[in-house]
Write a protein that holds these residues in place. Structure first.
Motif, PDB file in Angstrom:
ATOM      1  N   LEU A  37       0.815  -1.219   0.000  1.00 40.83           N
ATOM      2  CA  LEU A  37       0.000   0.000   0.000  1.00 40.83           C
ATOM      3  C   LEU A  37       0.844   1.262   0.000  1.00 40.83           C
ATOM      4  CD1 LEU A  37      -3.005   1.017   0.292  1.00 40.83           C
ATOM      5  CD2 LEU A  37      -2.548   1.157   2.746  1.00 40.83           C
ATOM      6  N   THR A  38       1.984   1.227   0.687  1.00 42.07           N
ATOM      7  CA  THR A  38       2.768   2.456   0.842  1.00 42.07           C
ATOM      8  C   THR A  38       4.074   2.460   0.070  1.00 42.07           C
ATOM      9  OG1 THR A  38       3.735   1.587   2.899  1.00 42.07           O
ATOM     10  CG2 THR A  38       1.808   3.021   3.101  1.00 42.07           C
ATOM     11  N   TYR A  39       4.578   1.287  -0.376  1.00 48.28           N
ATOM     12  CA  TYR A  39       5.827   1.382  -1.129  1.00 48.28           C
ATOM     13  C   TYR A  39       5.550   1.705  -2.588  1.00 48.28           C
ATOM     14  CZ  TYR A  39       5.992  -3.710  -2.611  1.00 48.28           C
ATOM     15  OH  TYR A  39       5.787  -4.949  -3.141  1.00 48.28           O
ATOM     16  N   GLU A  40       6.546   2.321  -3.201  1.00 51.40           N
ATOM     17  CA  GLU A  40       6.447   2.796  -4.580  1.00 51.40           C
ATOM     18  C   GLU A  40       5.264   3.735  -4.764  1.00 51.40           C
ATOM     19  OE1 GLU A  40       7.245  -0.152  -7.546  1.00 51.40           O
ATOM     20  OE2 GLU A  40       8.475  -1.321  -6.156  1.00 51.40           O
ATOM     21  N   GLY A  41       5.114   4.620  -3.785  1.00 53.03           N
ATOM     22  CA  GLY A  41       4.061   5.624  -3.829  1.00 53.03           C
ATOM     23  C   GLY A  41       2.964   5.330  -2.834  1.00 53.03           C
ATOM     24  N   THR A  42       2.854   6.174  -1.803  1.00 52.47           N
ATOM     25  CA  THR A  42       1.808   5.992  -0.806  1.00 52.47           C
ATOM     26  C   THR A  42       0.442   6.320  -1.397  1.00 52.47           C
ATOM     27  OG1 THR A  42       1.939   8.270  -0.016  1.00 52.47           O
ATOM     28  CG2 THR A  42       3.424   6.661   1.017  1.00 52.47           C
ATOM     29  N   VAL A  43      -0.593   5.955  -0.670  1.00 52.17           N
ATOM     30  CA  VAL A  43      -1.955   6.325  -1.071  1.00 52.17           C
ATOM     31  C   VAL A  43      -2.047   7.827  -1.312  1.00 52.17           C
ATOM     32  CG1 VAL A  43      -4.328   6.523  -0.238  1.00 52.17           C
ATOM     33  CG2 VAL A  43      -3.076   4.378   0.065  1.00 52.17           C
ATOM     34  N   GLU A  44      -1.493   8.598  -0.379  1.00 53.52           N
ATOM     35  CA  GLU A  44      -1.605  10.054  -0.484  1.00 53.52           C
ATOM     36  C   GLU A  44      -0.914  10.592  -1.738  1.00 53.52           C
ATOM     37  OE1 GLU A  44      -2.009   8.779   3.733  1.00 53.52           O
ATOM     38  OE2 GLU A  44      -0.567   8.351   2.136  1.00 53.52           O
ATOM     39  N   MET A  45       0.255  10.041  -2.070  1.00 59.77           N
ATOM     40  CA  MET A  45       0.967  10.505  -3.257  1.00 59.77           C
ATOM     41  C   MET A  45       0.172  10.214  -4.534  1.00 59.77           C
ATOM     42  SD  MET A  45       3.704  12.134  -2.447  1.00 59.77           S
ATOM     43  CE  MET A  45       2.707  12.789  -1.102  1.00 59.77           C
ATOM     44  N   HIS A  46      -0.420   9.040  -4.610  1.00 59.50           N
ATOM     45  CA  HIS A  46      -1.196   8.719  -5.812  1.00 59.50           C
ATOM     46  C   HIS A  46      -2.488   9.535  -5.867  1.00 59.50           C
ATOM     47  CE1 HIS A  46       1.535   5.729  -7.233  1.00 59.50           C
ATOM     48  NE2 HIS A  46       1.498   5.069  -6.096  1.00 59.50           N
ATOM     49  N   GLN A  47      -3.070   9.825  -4.722  1.00 60.98           N
ATOM     50  CA  GLN A  47      -4.231  10.718  -4.712  1.00 60.98           C
ATOM     51  C   GLN A  47      -3.855  12.103  -5.233  1.00 60.98           C
ATOM     52  OE1 GLN A  47      -5.185  10.218  -0.524  1.00 60.98           O
ATOM     53  NE2 GLN A  47      -7.098   9.163  -1.022  1.00 60.98           N
ATOM     54  N   LEU A  48      -2.696  12.594  -4.837  1.00 61.38           N
ATOM     55  CA  LEU A  48      -2.260  13.911  -5.277  1.00 61.38           C
ATOM     56  C   LEU A  48      -1.869  13.922  -6.753  1.00 61.38           C
ATOM     57  CD1 LEU A  48      -0.196  15.189  -2.204  1.00 61.38           C
ATOM     58  CD2 LEU A  48      -2.579  15.648  -2.804  1.00 61.38           C
ATOM     59  N   VAL A  49      -1.307  12.816  -7.232  1.00 58.96           N
ATOM     60  CA  VAL A  49      -1.032  12.713  -8.670  1.00 58.96           C
ATOM     61  C   VAL A  49      -2.336  12.845  -9.454  1.00 58.96           C
ATOM     62  CG1 VAL A  49      -0.343  11.108 -10.497  1.00 58.96           C
ATOM     63  CG2 VAL A  49       1.105  11.386  -8.481  1.00 58.96           C
ATOM     64  N   LEU A  50      -3.363  12.127  -9.010  1.00 60.75           N
ATOM     65  CA  LEU A  50      -4.648  12.201  -9.691  1.00 60.75           C
ATOM     66  C   LEU A  50      -5.310  13.563  -9.486  1.00 60.75           C
ATOM     67  CD1 LEU A  50      -6.069   8.643  -8.936  1.00 60.75           C
ATOM     68  CD2 LEU A  50      -5.087   9.482 -11.069  1.00 60.75           C
ATOM     69  N   GLY A  51      -5.151  14.132  -8.277  1.00 64.41           N
ATOM     70  CA  GLY A  51      -5.710  15.454  -8.023  1.00 64.41           C
ATOM     71  C   GLY A  51      -5.120  16.509  -8.939  1.00 64.41           C
ATOM     72  N   LYS A  52      -3.816  16.449  -9.146  1.00 64.61           N
ATOM     73  CA  LYS A  52      -3.164  17.403 -10.051  1.00 64.61           C
ATOM     74  C   LYS A  52      -3.642  17.182 -11.482  1.00 64.61           C
ATOM     75  CE  LYS A  52       1.356  18.925 -11.696  1.00 64.61           C
ATOM     76  NZ  LYS A  52       2.845  18.732 -11.613  1.00 64.61           N
ATOM     77  N   ALA A  53      -3.783  15.901 -11.875  1.00 63.95           N
ATOM     78  CA  ALA A  53      -4.244  15.604 -13.227  1.00 63.95           C
ATOM     79  C   ALA A  53      -5.672  16.129 -13.467  1.00 63.95           C
ATOM     80  CB  ALA A  53      -4.194  14.107 -13.481  1.00 63.95           C
ATOM     81  N   LEU A  54      -6.491  16.077 -12.417  1.00 63.81           N
ATOM     82  CA  LEU A  54      -7.885  16.509 -12.537  1.00 63.81           C
ATOM     83  C   LEU A  54      -8.042  18.026 -12.525  1.00 63.81           C
ATOM     84  CD1 LEU A  54      -9.487  13.842 -10.162  1.00 63.81           C
ATOM     85  CD2 LEU A  54      -9.794  13.981 -12.649  1.00 63.81           C
ATOM     86  N   THR A  55      -7.201  18.706 -11.741  1.00 63.32           N
ATOM     87  CA  THR A  55      -7.383  20.141 -11.543  1.00 63.32           C
ATOM     88  C   THR A  55      -6.336  21.008 -12.234  1.00 63.32           C
ATOM     89  OG1 THR A  55      -6.032  20.226  -9.524  1.00 63.32           O
ATOM     90  CG2 THR A  55      -8.383  19.685  -9.260  1.00 63.32           C
ATOM     91  N   GLY A  56      -5.191  20.415 -12.556  1.00 64.76           N
ATOM     92  CA  GLY A  56      -4.088  21.208 -13.072  1.00 64.76           C
ATOM     93  C   GLY A  56      -3.328  21.957 -12.000  1.00 64.76           C
ATOM     94  N   LEU A  57      -3.654  21.708 -10.746  1.00 67.33           N
ATOM     95  CA  LEU A  57      -3.026  22.416  -9.616  1.00 67.33           C
ATOM     96  C   LEU A  57      -2.152  21.445  -8.837  1.00 67.33           C
ATOM     97  CD1 LEU A  57      -6.193  24.381  -8.425  1.00 67.33           C
ATOM     98  CD2 LEU A  57      -4.347  25.220  -9.896  1.00 67.33           C
ATOM     99  N   ASP A  58      -0.930  21.873  -8.539  1.00 66.41           N
ATOM    100  CA  ASP A  58       0.039  21.018  -7.842  1.00 66.41           C
ATOM    101  C   ASP A  58      -0.097  21.200  -6.343  1.00 66.41           C
ATOM    102  OD1 ASP A  58       2.194  19.595  -6.916  1.00 66.41           O
ATOM    103  OD2 ASP A  58       3.613  20.385  -8.377  1.00 66.41           O
ATOM    104  N   ALA A  59      -0.509  20.128  -5.634  1.00 64.48           N
ATOM    105  CA  ALA A  59      -0.688  20.197  -4.187  1.00 64.48           C
ATOM    106  C   ALA A  59       0.473  19.564  -3.430  1.00 64.48           C
ATOM    107  CB  ALA A  59      -1.997  19.514  -3.788  1.00 64.48           C
TER     108      ALA A  59
END
Length: 396
Positions: free
Chosen positions: A372-394
């Motif tokens: 769940l947490t190696y090679e990208g935690t849940v939070e990191m993948h959520q933020l990758v998708l969040g940036k892709a959806l909004t265009g805003l880097d969190a």
């Protein structure tokens, strides 16, 4: 559909008929890996897990090399040149046995070998890849540091030039295969930016103490890497990449395998729960005959087969050269989360027996806590998708 049309028989093990998506070659590769895991891993995995060791790792690596499972989606240098879907099927079957076995293969092929194959010189490829593909040389990948996980750009490992040589100093942490590796791909800060180095593990100043007392991935070799004035020739540096795009592209390739692998752990736990529900009796009949148990099984089946279908889709995009990193994040985020939930729900069907190593469920569940947490935690993948959806880097 005409009245005379005959539907194929229903297969509870393939709820959506996903095998229709596979070629004869795909099925043969899946069968080979499944048979190998059933013969070489399943009879021993509970004991290995309980003892917290993988005693046969070098022999297992040679056997995995002999069936073409190491670096299997890479071309040339003794690699199998399999499709992305075929590599994914192998990951699913390996993780259905144990996440630690799939991690061995992922780190070898998708991280260490992939880095050399994509960014290395021809001399580096010729020197290392054939032996790694055969399982004669085990590789590891040094990126994560003791205090630097989700922010690898702030790594503290340094490589400085000394004449024509490089001198490396630093530490890496939670490195699969580290203490048994013959070669390490190590990422370090340089005056030019982040660079990768191919480090023979027998070089002076390199050590890899094994990490013990793990409650997850216990049948896997995990180590720290210590680099104390490790001196390397100029040609040890990977010549074809500078910057974070190097290690991150390797991680994306490995995450793709996890999208499939997590569904293997989920499938094993789900199948165990289905079989158990048919034989365990309470109140005069098998618990599989009660509505609440059937609801659990139905929900698990839906998420399991949706996850496998997602993995197939991403594999086809990768084979077509269309798979984006954001889509890999989508797959890892969804499939690992759902796999853990399937394991937990399966455990409830087995009751107290679910925590016993006689059954694979708790072993899979604890392993997946690491996945769940190696090679990208849940939070990191959520933020990758969040940036892709909004265009805003969190991220910052």
């Amino acid at each position: 559909m005409s009245a005379s049309s005959k539907l194929p028989p229903f297969d509870p093990a393939d709820l959506l008929g996903l095998d229709d998506l596979l070629s004869a070659e795909d099925l043969a590769i899946r069968s080979t890996v499944r048979s190998w895991a059933a013969d070489r891993v399943l009879p021993h995995i509970a004991e290995w897990y309980e003892k917290g060791e993988l005693p046969d790792i070098r022999e297992l690596a040679l056997e995995l090399g002999s069936i073409g499972a190491l670096g299997m989606s890479l071309e040339g240098y003794g690699c199998a040149g399999a499709s992305a879907v075929q590599y994914g099927l192998a990951c699913l079957e390996l993780e259905a046995a144990d996440s630690g076995i799939r991690s061995l293969v992922s780190v070898q092929g998708s991280l260490a070998m992939y880095a050399i194959h994509r960014f290395g010189s021809e001399e580096q490829k010729q020197q290392w890849l054939p032996g790694m593909a055969a399982g004669e040389i085990i590789g590891c990948f040094g990126l994560t540091e003791p205090d630097r996980g989700s922010d690898p750009g702030d790594m503290q490992t340094r490589a400085k030039r000394d004449g024509t040589d490089w001198v490396l100093n630093g530490r890496k942490m939670w490195i699969t295969n580290g203490s048994v590796a013959g070669v390490a791909v190590v990422w370090a800060q340089t005056d030019e930016g982040i660079r990768g180095f191919v480090v023979p593990t027998g070089v002076a100043g390199f050590s890899a103490p094994e990490i013990k007392h793990k409650w997850s991935l216990r049948a896997s070799v995990t180590s720290e890497l210590v680099l104390d004035d490790v001196r390397l020739p100029a040609d040890a540096a990977l010549p074809e990449v500078v910057g974070l795009k190097g290690p991150l592209s390797c991680l994306s390739h490995a995450r793709y395998g996890i999208v499939w692998g997590a569904m293997g752990a989920a499938r094993s736990s789900f199948e165990t729960a289905v079989a158990y529900s048919k034989t365990r009796e309470q109140f005069g009949k098998p618990i599989g005959g009660f509505q609440l148990t059937q609801a659990k099984l139905a929900d698990m089946a839906v998420e399991l087969h949706k996850g496998i279908l997602l993995a197939h889709h991403l594999g086809r995009r990768l084979d077509a050269g269309k798979l984006r990193p954001e889509q890999v994040s989508f797959g890892k985020l969804n499939n690992v989360r759902e796999a853990i939930e399937i394991c937990r729900t399966s455990r409830t069907i087995l009751g107290a027996n679910g925590i016993s190593l006689e059954y694979p469920i708790m072993r899979h569940a604890t392993n997946l806590e690491s996945v769940l947490t190696y090679e990208g935690t849940v939070e990191m993948h959520q933020l990758v998708l969040g940036k892709a959806l909004t265009g805003l880097d969190a991220f910052r």
